[in-house]
Design an enzyme around this catalytic site. Structure first.
Site, mmCIF file in Angstrom:
data_model
loop_
_atom_site.group_PDB
_atom_site.id
_atom_site.type_symbol
_atom_site.label_atom_id
_atom_site.label_comp_id
_atom_site.label_asym_id
_atom_site.label_seq_id
_atom_site.Cartn_x
_atom_site.Cartn_y
_atom_site.Cartn_z
ATOM 1 N N ALA A 10 0.822 -1.227 0.000
ATOM 2 C CA ALA A 10 0.000 0.000 0.000
ATOM 3 C C ALA A 10 0.847 1.264 0.000
ATOM 4 O O ALA A 10 0.302 2.368 0.082
ATOM 5 C CB ALA A 10 -0.937 -0.015 1.196
ATOM 6 N N ARG A 35 8.241 -0.001 3.334
ATOM 7 C CA ARG A 35 8.662 1.374 3.644
ATOM 8 C C ARG A 35 7.771 1.961 4.742
ATOM 9 O O ARG A 35 6.686 2.479 4.486
ATOM 10 C CB ARG A 35 8.639 2.222 2.371
ATOM 11 C CG ARG A 35 9.802 1.876 1.430
ATOM 12 C CD ARG A 35 9.693 2.517 0.088
ATOM 13 N NE ARG A 35 8.679 1.912 -0.751
ATOM 14 C CZ ARG A 35 8.454 2.255 -2.016
ATOM 15 N NH1 ARG A 35 9.183 3.210 -2.580
ATOM 16 N NH2 ARG A 35 7.505 1.664 -2.718
ATOM 17 N N TYR A 152 8.858 -12.733 -15.043
ATOM 18 C CA TYR A 152 7.748 -11.914 -14.528
ATOM 19 C C TYR A 152 6.430 -12.509 -15.025
ATOM 20 O O TYR A 152 5.493 -12.690 -14.241
ATOM 21 C CB TYR A 152 7.889 -10.444 -14.964
ATOM 22 C CG TYR A 152 6.707 -9.618 -14.482
ATOM 23 C CD1 TYR A 152 6.496 -9.423 -13.115
ATOM 24 C CD2 TYR A 152 5.783 -9.083 -15.382
ATOM 25 C CE1 TYR A 152 5.396 -8.701 -12.660
ATOM 26 C CE2 TYR A 152 4.687 -8.364 -14.934
ATOM 27 C CZ TYR A 152 4.500 -8.170 -13.567
ATOM 28 O OH TYR A 152 3.398 -7.459 -13.120
ATOM 29 N N LYS A 156 3.230 -14.245 -12.847
ATOM 30 C CA LYS A 156 1.827 -13.803 -12.921
ATOM 31 C C LYS A 156 0.922 -14.904 -13.491
ATOM 32 O O LYS A 156 -0.264 -14.952 -13.149
ATOM 33 C CB LYS A 156 1.721 -12.501 -13.728
ATOM 34 C CG LYS A 156 2.356 -11.306 -13.007
ATOM 35 C CD LYS A 156 1.629 -11.015 -11.686
ATOM 36 C CE LYS A 156 2.156 -9.782 -10.972
ATOM 37 N NZ LYS A 156 1.393 -9.459 -9.753
ATOM 38 N N THR A 187 2.674 3.701 -12.485
ATOM 39 C CA THR A 187 2.944 3.666 -11.032
ATOM 40 C C THR A 187 4.472 3.692 -10.891
ATOM 41 O O THR A 187 5.164 4.075 -11.834
ATOM 42 C CB THR A 187 2.402 2.345 -10.428
ATOM 43 O OG1 THR A 187 3.126 1.258 -11.042
ATOM 44 C CG2 THR A 187 0.916 2.148 -10.689
HETATM 45 P P1 NDP Z 1 4.476 -0.078 -7.374
HETATM 46 O O1 NDP Z 1 5.934 -0.334 -7.512
HETATM 47 O O2 NDP Z 1 3.994 1.320 -7.472
HETATM 48 O O3 NDP Z 1 3.961 -0.715 -6.003
HETATM 49 C C1 NDP Z 1 4.371 -1.985 -5.597
HETATM 50 C C2 NDP Z 1 4.004 -2.198 -4.131
HETATM 51 O O4 NDP Z 1 4.406 -3.529 -3.760
HETATM 52 C C3 NDP Z 1 4.699 -1.231 -3.220
HETATM 53 O O5 NDP Z 1 3.802 -0.770 -2.243
HETATM 54 C C4 NDP Z 1 5.788 -2.075 -2.570
HETATM 55 O O6 NDP Z 1 5.983 -1.639 -1.233
HETATM 56 C C5 NDP Z 1 5.139 -3.458 -2.552
HETATM 57 N N1 NDP Z 1 6.157 -4.508 -2.506
HETATM 58 C C6 NDP Z 1 7.043 -4.859 -3.467
HETATM 59 N N2 NDP Z 1 7.859 -5.814 -3.026
HETATM 60 C C7 NDP Z 1 7.483 -6.088 -1.748
HETATM 61 C C8 NDP Z 1 7.958 -6.973 -0.736
HETATM 62 N N3 NDP Z 1 8.978 -7.799 -0.967
HETATM 63 N N4 NDP Z 1 7.338 -6.985 0.472
HETATM 64 C C9 NDP Z 1 6.312 -6.154 0.702
HETATM 65 N N5 NDP Z 1 5.806 -5.294 -0.197
HETATM 66 C C10 NDP Z 1 6.401 -5.261 -1.411
HETATM 67 O O7 NDP Z 1 3.780 -0.986 -8.502
HETATM 68 P P2 NDP Z 1 2.240 -1.252 -8.865
HETATM 69 O O8 NDP Z 1 1.333 -0.519 -7.980
HETATM 70 O O9 NDP Z 1 2.123 -1.066 -10.314
HETATM 71 O O10 NDP Z 1 2.186 -2.816 -8.575
HETATM 72 C C11 NDP Z 1 1.204 -3.414 -7.749
HETATM 73 C C12 NDP Z 1 0.866 -4.787 -8.307
HETATM 74 O O11 NDP Z 1 0.255 -4.619 -9.592
HETATM 75 C C13 NDP Z 1 2.058 -5.711 -8.539
HETATM 76 O O12 NDP Z 1 1.692 -7.009 -8.152
HETATM 77 C C14 NDP Z 1 2.278 -5.644 -10.049
HETATM 78 O O13 NDP Z 1 2.896 -6.799 -10.549
HETATM 79 C C15 NDP Z 1 0.855 -5.505 -10.520
HETATM 80 N N6 NDP Z 1 0.664 -4.959 -11.855
HETATM 81 C C16 NDP Z 1 1.145 -3.738 -12.189
HETATM 82 C C17 NDP Z 1 0.921 -3.240 -13.466
HETATM 83 C C18 NDP Z 1 1.487 -1.938 -13.923
HETATM 84 O O14 NDP Z 1 1.567 -1.727 -15.157
HETATM 85 N N7 NDP Z 1 1.850 -1.021 -13.033
HETATM 86 C C19 NDP Z 1 0.114 -3.988 -14.439
HETATM 87 C C20 NDP Z 1 -0.303 -5.273 -13.986
HETATM 88 C C21 NDP Z 1 -0.085 -5.715 -12.719
HETATM 89 P P3 NDP Z 1 7.430 -1.453 -0.527
HETATM 90 O O15 NDP Z 1 8.428 -1.140 -1.613
HETATM 91 O O16 NDP Z 1 7.220 -0.341 0.452
HETATM 92 O O17 NDP Z 1 7.677 -2.763 0.126
HETATM 93 C C1 8X3 Z 2 2.557 -5.161 -15.653
HETATM 94 C C2 8X3 Z 2 2.116 -5.011 -17.053
HETATM 95 O O1 8X3 Z 2 2.797 -5.379 -19.483
HETATM 96 O O2 8X3 Z 2 4.476 -4.450 -18.002
HETATM 97 O O3 8X3 Z 2 2.190 -6.395 -15.145
HETATM 98 O O4 8X3 Z 2 3.868 -6.754 -17.843
HETATM 99 S S1 8X3 Z 2 3.374 -5.424 -18.134
#
Ligand code: NDP
Ligand code: 8X3
Length: 252
Positions: A10, A35, A152, A156, A187
């Site tokens: 979050a 964080r 990756y 997924k 993001t």
């Molecule tokens: P961000 O990098 O903005 O957010 C990722 C979040 O995951 C952060 O809050 C981070 O928190 C947390 N996180 C990562 N690694 C860990 C860990 N080891 N332990 C605890 N928390 C962790 O990316 P998104 O919001 O885009 O990603 C969120 C989800 O959406 C992911 O699962 C991603 O694969 C998925 N996704 C994203 C897409 C995109 O295009 N952005 C598309 C499809 C899916 P912190 O670093 O504080 O631990």
């Molecule tokens: C994140 C979307 O297309 O970068 O899951 O894999 S993509």
């Protein structure tokens, strides 16, 4: 306490947008991430803005012991979790299979797959009591493999398979399980994937209008707000210029 949603990851992006959306809808929140200072700042903002209660829990989802210690020992009033959003995740690197780094692969698998399993296992006893809802954040990368997406994508695909498996095995407990599979969303995802390289991260979104984290959070909230007898199983959501992992129409 009623109406509790637990959101992993979050501190940024989709997870943070979910925290804001669910807070606006008067949910009390358990927010997690590594964080701590970001969790504390978000807690303060959400409590002050929406008058809800927020509990922060700082752990690395890759660390089995940390996850179970944090979640099994939630204060009693925070155990009645209604919604679990398994969102924490990441991509690392975008190299072909033969050039990609083993360490990056391990981190992705430990985070996206093991982390989701640990959190879900730890929270399930609470969800059984509330007849709760698990929402797993997969990706279009888990529906169709793309060049240099290798591990990756595999992580997924695993989330997709686990979502289906959980739905079947948890039917008898009345627990809903939903898979949300976003396409490109702006993001910190690309900044993490390209290890802090701002130019590469920004270039990811050149020539098209990506999803926002709020677009996805609104969709997740919609899925969570349906009547008890209705469960959205699987939902792929892309921006209008994207048709799948491999078809993205860019304007030059
Ligand atoms: P961000 O990098 O903005 O957010 C990722 C979040 O995951 C952060 O809050 C981070 O928190 C947390 N996180 C990562 N690694 C860990 C860990 N080891 N332990 C605890 N928390 C962790 O990316 P998104 O919001 O885009 O990603 C969120 C989800 O959406 C992911 O699962 C991603 O694969 C998925 N996704 C994203 C897409 C995109 O295009 N952005 C598309 C499809 C899916 P912190 O670093 O504080 O631990
Ligand atoms: C994140 C979307 O297309 O970068 O899951 O894999 S993509």
């Amino acid at each position: 306490m009623n109406n509790i949603a637990l959101i992993t990851g979050a501190t940024s992006g989709i997870g943070k947008a979910c925290a804001e959306k669910f807070a606006r809808e008067k949910y009390n929140l358990i927010i997690t991430g590594r964080r701590e200072e970001r969790l504390a700042a978000l807690k303060k903002t959400l409590q002050e803005t929406y008058g809800i209660r927020v509990y922060t829990s700082c752990f690395d989802v890759q660390n089995r012991e940390e996850v179970f210690t944090a979640l099994e020992n939630l204060p009693a009033e925070w155990q009645q979790i209604n919604i679990l959003i398994n969102n924490a995740g990441l991509a690392l690197g975008r190299e072909p299979f033969d050039e990609a780094k083993l360490e990056d692969w391990e981190t992705m698998l430990h985070t996206n797959v093991d982390g989701l399993l640990y959190v879900t296992k730890a929270v399930l006893p609470f969800l059984k009591k509330t007849t709760g809802h698990i929402i797993n954040i997969g990706s279009i990368a888990g529906k169709e493999v793309y060049e240099n997406g290798n591990v990756y994508c595999a992580s997924k695909f695993a989330v997709d398979a686990l979502t289906k498996a959980m739905r079947i095995d948890l039917l008898k407990h009345g627990i809903k399980v939903t898979g949300i599979h976003p396409g490109a969303a702006e993001t910190e995802f690309s900044l993490v994937r390209f290890k802090g390289d701002n130019n590469k991260a920004d270039a990811t979104y050149d020539g098209f209008q990506p999803l926002t984290p709020e677009d996805i959070a609104d969709t997740i909230y919609y899925c969570s707000s349906l009547p008890a007898h209705v469960c959205i199983n699987d939902l792929v959501i892309t921006c209008t210029q994207q048709a799948s992992s491999n078809y993205l129409f860019k304007k030059s």
